[in-house]
Motif scaffolding. Structure first.
Motif, PDB file in Angstrom:
ATOM      1  N   SER A   1      -0.551  34.851  -1.077  1.00 21.11           N
ATOM      2  CA  SER A   1      -1.031  33.476  -1.184  1.00 21.11           C
ATOM      3  C   SER A   1      -1.077  33.050  -2.651  1.00 21.11           C
ATOM      4  CB  SER A   1      -2.416  33.361  -0.548  1.00 21.11           C
ATOM      5  OG  SER A   1      -2.845  32.023  -0.511  1.00 21.11           O
ATOM      6  N   ILE A   2      -0.365  31.986  -2.965  1.00 23.14           N
ATOM      7  CA  ILE A   2      -0.289  31.447  -4.326  1.00 23.14           C
ATOM      8  C   ILE A   2      -1.373  30.388  -4.469  1.00 23.14           C
ATOM      9  CG2 ILE A   2       1.191  30.338  -6.034  1.00 23.14           C
ATOM     10  CD1 ILE A   2       2.080  33.167  -5.121  1.00 23.14           C
ATOM     11  N   GLU A   3      -2.389  30.679  -5.289  1.00 21.75           N
ATOM     12  CA  GLU A   3      -3.583  29.841  -5.322  1.00 21.75           C
ATOM     13  C   GLU A   3      -4.025  29.431  -6.722  1.00 21.75           C
ATOM     14  OE1 GLU A   3      -6.776  31.320  -2.933  1.00 21.75           O
ATOM     15  OE2 GLU A   3      -5.448  32.291  -1.476  1.00 21.75           O
ATOM     16  N   SER A   4      -3.271  29.774  -7.740  1.00 23.99           N
ATOM     17  CA  SER A   4      -3.742  29.530  -9.106  1.00 23.99           C
ATOM     18  C   SER A   4      -2.580  29.275 -10.048  1.00 23.99           C
ATOM     19  CB  SER A   4      -4.536  30.743  -9.605  1.00 23.99           C
ATOM     20  OG  SER A   4      -3.678  31.862  -9.749  1.00 23.99           O
ATOM     21  N   ALA A   5      -2.920  28.751 -11.233  1.00 24.29           N
ATOM     22  CA  ALA A   5      -1.909  28.567 -12.274  1.00 24.29           C
ATOM     23  C   ALA A   5      -1.314  29.913 -12.679  1.00 24.29           C
ATOM     24  CB  ALA A   5      -2.532  27.862 -13.479  1.00 24.29           C
ATOM     25  N   LYS A   6      -2.151  30.926 -12.753  1.00 29.82           N
ATOM     26  CA  LYS A   6      -1.666  32.265 -13.111  1.00 29.82           C
ATOM     27  C   LYS A   6      -0.667  32.774 -12.088  1.00 29.82           C
ATOM     28  CE  LYS A   6      -3.228  36.920 -14.343  1.00 29.82           C
ATOM     29  NZ  LYS A   6      -4.413  37.819 -14.505  1.00 29.82           N
TER      30      LYS A   6
ATOM     31  N   PHE B   1       1.470  28.841   0.151  1.00 30.46           N
ATOM     32  CA  PHE B   1       0.856  27.970  -0.840  1.00 30.46           C
ATOM     33  C   PHE B   1      -0.513  27.509  -0.363  1.00 30.46           C
ATOM     34  CE2 PHE B   1       0.827  23.572  -2.972  1.00 30.46           C
ATOM     35  CZ  PHE B   1       0.144  24.077  -4.076  1.00 30.46           C
ATOM     36  N   ALA B   2      -1.559  27.881  -1.117  1.00 31.09           N
ATOM     37  CA  ALA B   2      -2.935  27.459  -0.835  1.00 31.09           C
ATOM     38  C   ALA B   2      -3.255  26.294  -1.774  1.00 31.09           C
ATOM     39  CB  ALA B   2      -3.903  28.609  -1.026  1.00 31.09           C
ATOM     40  N   ALA B   3      -2.977  25.077  -1.320  1.00 29.00           N
ATOM     41  CA  ALA B   3      -3.025  23.911  -2.201  1.00 29.00           C
ATOM     42  C   ALA B   3      -4.424  23.587  -2.699  1.00 29.00           C
ATOM     43  CB  ALA B   3      -2.445  22.695  -1.472  1.00 29.00           C
ATOM     44  N   GLU B   4      -5.420  23.699  -1.844  1.00 32.87           N
ATOM     45  CA  GLU B   4      -6.756  23.290  -2.265  1.00 32.87           C
ATOM     46  C   GLU B   4      -7.305  24.230  -3.338  1.00 32.87           C
ATOM     47  OE1 GLU B   4      -7.486  20.354  -1.307  1.00 32.87           O
ATOM     48  OE2 GLU B   4      -5.744  20.427   0.039  1.00 32.87           O
ATOM     49  N   ASP B   5      -7.096  25.526  -3.175  1.00 32.32           N
ATOM     50  CA  ASP B   5      -7.513  26.484  -4.203  1.00 32.32           C
ATOM     51  C   ASP B   5      -6.751  26.241  -5.499  1.00 32.32           C
ATOM     52  OD1 ASP B   5      -9.262  28.766  -2.757  1.00 32.32           O
ATOM     53  OD2 ASP B   5      -7.702  28.077  -1.397  1.00 32.32           O
ATOM     54  N   TYR B   6      -5.451  25.953  -5.356  1.00 34.00           N
ATOM     55  CA  TYR B   6      -4.619  25.705  -6.533  1.00 34.00           C
ATOM     56  C   TYR B   6      -5.108  24.475  -7.297  1.00 34.00           C
ATOM     57  CZ  TYR B   6      -0.429  24.771  -9.312  1.00 34.00           C
ATOM     58  OH  TYR B   6       0.440  24.519 -10.336  1.00 34.00           O
ATOM     59  N   CYS B   7      -5.446  23.424  -6.566  1.00 37.09           N
ATOM     60  CA  CYS B   7      -5.935  22.209  -7.225  1.00 37.09           C
ATOM     61  C   CYS B   7      -7.285  22.452  -7.900  1.00 37.09           C
ATOM     62  CB  CYS B   7      -6.048  21.077  -6.211  1.00 37.09           C
ATOM     63  SG  CYS B   7      -4.459  20.427  -5.676  1.00 37.09           S
ATOM     64  N   ALA B   8      -8.130  23.253  -7.261  1.00 41.18           N
ATOM     65  CA  ALA B   8      -9.420  23.577  -7.872  1.00 41.18           C
ATOM     66  C   ALA B   8      -9.227  24.345  -9.173  1.00 41.18           C
ATOM     67  CB  ALA B   8     -10.269  24.380  -6.896  1.00 41.18           C
ATOM     68  N   ASP B   9      -8.219  25.208  -9.200  1.00 37.44           N
ATOM     69  CA  ASP B   9      -7.965  26.019 -10.397  1.00 37.44           C
ATOM     70  C   ASP B   9      -7.322  25.212 -11.515  1.00 37.44           C
ATOM     71  OD1 ASP B   9      -7.737  28.788 -11.673  1.00 37.44           O
ATOM     72  OD2 ASP B   9      -5.637  28.149 -11.681  1.00 37.44           O
TER      73      ASP B   9
ATOM     74  N   ILE C   1       5.729  29.365   3.166  1.00 34.92           N
ATOM     75  CA  ILE C   1       4.762  28.759   4.070  1.00 34.92           C
ATOM     76  C   ILE C   1       4.008  27.659   3.328  1.00 34.92           C
ATOM     77  CG2 ILE C   1       2.916  29.192   5.714  1.00 34.92           C
ATOM     78  CD1 ILE C   1       5.621  30.721   6.154  1.00 34.92           C
ATOM     79  N   ASP C   2       4.125  26.447   3.819  1.00 32.83           N
ATOM     80  CA  ASP C   2       3.579  25.289   3.126  1.00 32.83           C
ATOM     81  C   ASP C   2       2.069  25.167   3.339  1.00 32.83           C
ATOM     82  OD1 ASP C   2       3.720  23.080   1.486  1.00 32.83           O
ATOM     83  OD2 ASP C   2       4.581  21.745   2.989  1.00 32.83           O
ATOM     84  N   MET C   3       1.486  24.258   2.576  1.00 33.28           N
ATOM     85  CA  MET C   3       0.036  24.089   2.489  1.00 33.28           C
ATOM     86  C   MET C   3      -0.562  23.545   3.791  1.00 33.28           C
ATOM     87  SD  MET C   3       0.240  20.783   0.002  1.00 33.28           S
ATOM     88  CE  MET C   3       0.909  19.225   0.568  1.00 33.28           C
ATOM     89  N   VAL C   4      -1.869  23.719   3.912  1.00 40.87           N
ATOM     90  CA  VAL C   4      -2.631  23.158   5.022  1.00 40.87           C
ATOM     91  C   VAL C   4      -2.697  21.638   4.883  1.00 40.87           C
ATOM     92  CG1 VAL C   4      -4.994  22.912   5.911  1.00 40.87           C
ATOM     93  CG2 VAL C   4      -4.041  25.190   5.490  1.00 40.87           C
ATOM     94  N   CYS C   5      -2.575  20.940   5.996  1.00 36.38           N
ATOM     95  CA  CYS C   5      -2.865  19.506   6.041  1.00 36.38           C
ATOM     96  C   CYS C   5      -4.330  19.378   6.459  1.00 36.38           C
ATOM     97  CB  CYS C   5      -1.957  18.796   7.039  1.00 36.38           C
ATOM     98  SG  CYS C   5      -2.258  17.027   7.159  1.00 36.38           S
ATOM     99  N   VAL C   6      -5.186  19.056   5.507  1.00 34.18           N
ATOM    100  CA  VAL C   6      -6.623  19.067   5.773  1.00 34.18           C
ATOM    101  C   VAL C   6      -7.048  17.916   6.675  1.00 34.18           C
ATOM    102  CG1 VAL C   6      -7.195  20.319   3.675  1.00 34.18           C
ATOM    103  CG2 VAL C   6      -7.072  17.812   3.614  1.00 34.18           C
ATOM    104  N   ASN C   7      -6.234  16.853   6.738  1.00 32.22           N
ATOM    105  CA  ASN C   7      -6.531  15.731   7.627  1.00 32.22           C
ATOM    106  C   ASN C   7      -6.016  16.091   9.027  1.00 32.22           C
ATOM    107  OD1 ASN C   7      -7.049  13.296   8.855  1.00 32.22           O
ATOM    108  ND2 ASN C   7      -5.935  12.050   7.361  1.00 32.22           N
ATOM    109  N   TYR C   8      -6.751  16.951   9.699  1.00 31.81           N
ATOM    110  CA  TYR C   8      -6.230  17.565  10.919  1.00 31.81           C
ATOM    111  C   TYR C   8      -6.217  16.622  12.123  1.00 31.81           C
ATOM    112  CZ  TYR C   8     -11.131  18.276  12.281  1.00 31.81           C
ATOM    113  OH  TYR C   8     -12.446  18.099  12.609  1.00 31.81           O
ATOM    114  N   ARG C   9      -6.885  15.487  12.040  1.00 26.90           N
ATOM    115  CA  ARG C   9      -6.896  14.546  13.161  1.00 26.90           C
ATOM    116  C   ARG C   9      -5.770  13.509  13.080  1.00 26.90           C
ATOM    117  NH1 ARG C   9     -11.160  15.109  16.466  1.00 26.90           N
ATOM    118  NH2 ARG C   9     -13.040  16.147  15.668  1.00 26.90           N
TER     119      ARG C   9
END
Length: 360
Positions: free
Chosen positions: A179-184, A212-220, A251-259
């Motif tokens: 899982s790719i979650e950071s700038a590093k 790709f874990a987009a939310e963690d990546y954006c937080a970082d 494997i692409d990121m989660v779509c958090v707007n699940y509805r």
């Protein structure tokens, strides 16, 4: 009946053998496919990756009826962070899978566990218990920042397999998803994707995908998320391209707007255009949309079939290219690179058991 086998190594130098194969197997029987030798069924596709919280007995039970290509039993983010909750979720998952006969569970190729990261106190036991679960063939590894993190995972796998704790030898390597979650992680993505276990794949695991874990990546990275997703275009593109270099799933990121399933469909189509092979899901209602979007459309399949048929004719006339009428008007010049794209589309359509139209 003859099988439809599309060579992925067709070049101008190999055109005679390739198009003999096309003629004999693709068009002579109008795409008839023998069940015994047909391409892998849709269960072999890895389009939808659904997270299931291991902290919930109800969710665990419901997972058995889900059609997701891959089910991820989660010990990480969907479980509260306290030690008691982490231990309870792990025990609940072990008991749940251990209580089921093989015919009560989805195929092992569809089952995986997301463990806690290498920096947590739960990591070692998560790996040990997951490796001992015979139905589990895949581990999803969060917060992989460098190849050293994969080395740590591999050591735990090796130690468990060599300890005698596993009662039955595995016949395939354990698949690992980084899982790719950071700038590093993005900075080190080449070494991550190139990683191989020093213990060999059978005893140390085999990298199978980048996620790709987009939310963690954006937080970082302090990136601000927007509905347009443009702020993530570079990152998503790089992950997909590097995955292709090393023949890994992307494997692409989660779509958090699940509805909002229309937005999900748009995001899936976007990911597929970038080269992703699948997408994570956080709710069962996302699975159908993901699976139906990460396959070629009927229009794509028809165009690909026409390209293969017309290129067969062109090569029979000693031509290396031909003109194909475009749907929106005009004429496209079709040559070897577009032929390969057409092959890929037909292969994917067959794997998903989609209809291949007859063309002349």
């Amino acid at each position: 009946m003859l099988s439809l086998r599309i060579s992925l190594t067709a070049t101008f130098s190999a055109k005679n053998s390739y198009y003999r194969l096309v003629k004999e197997q693709l068009y002579a029987r109008r795409y008839s496919v023998s069940p015994a030798v047909a391409p892998a069924p849709s269960s072999a596709l890895r389009r939808s990756w659904l997270y299931v919280p291991s902290s919930s007995d109800k969710m665990l039970r419901k997972s058995l009826g889900n059609d997701s290509d891959l089910i991820i039993y989660d010990l990480e983010d969907s479980v509260p962070p306290s030690a008691s909750d982490k231990h309870s979720a792990r025990r609940r998952l072990v008991d749940f899978l251990g209580s089921k006969a093989a015919d009560e569970l989805p195929h092992p190729d569809r089952l995986s566990v997301r463990v806690n990261s290498v920096t947590t106190p739960f990591f070692s036991e998560d790996i040990s218990q997951a490796v001992q679960l015979q139905p589990i063939h895949t581990l999803v590894l969060p917060k992989i920042h460098s190849a050293k993190d994969l080395d740590a995972v591999s050591l735990e796998i090796y130690s468990t397999l060599r300890s005698g704790a596993v009662s039955q030898d595995r016949h395939k390597p354990i698949k690992l998803v980084a899982s790719i979650e950071s700038a590093k992680a993005l900075y080190n993505i080449g070494e991550i994707a190139a990683w191989q276990s020093s213990f060999g794949s059978m005893f140390g695991g085999q990298l199978a995908a980048l996620l790709f874990a987009a939310e963690d990546y954006c937080a970082d990275t302090s990136i601000i998320r927007t509905p347009s997703r443009q702020e993530l275009l570079y990152t998503r593109s790089k992950i997909a391209v590097v995955a292709k270099v090393f023949k890994l799933d992307a494997i692409d990121m989660v779509c958090v707007n699940y509805r909002d399933l229309e937005y999900l469909k748009d995001e899936c189509a976007d990911g597929r255009r970038l080269g992703y092979t699948g997408k994570q899901a956080i709710h069962p209602n996302q699975v159908d949309v993901i699976q139906s979007t990460f396959v070629p459309s009927p229009q794509e399949i028809l165009r690909a079939a026409r390209i293969l048929r017309q290129m067969e004719k062109a090569y029979g006339e000693q031509k290396g290219a031909f003109g194909l009428a475009a749907d929106g008007g005009g004429t496209e010049m079709i040559d070897a690179p577009m032929l390969k794209q057409a092959e890929n589309i037909i292969r994917l359509a067959m794997a998903a058991n989609l209809e291949i139209p007859k063309v002349d």
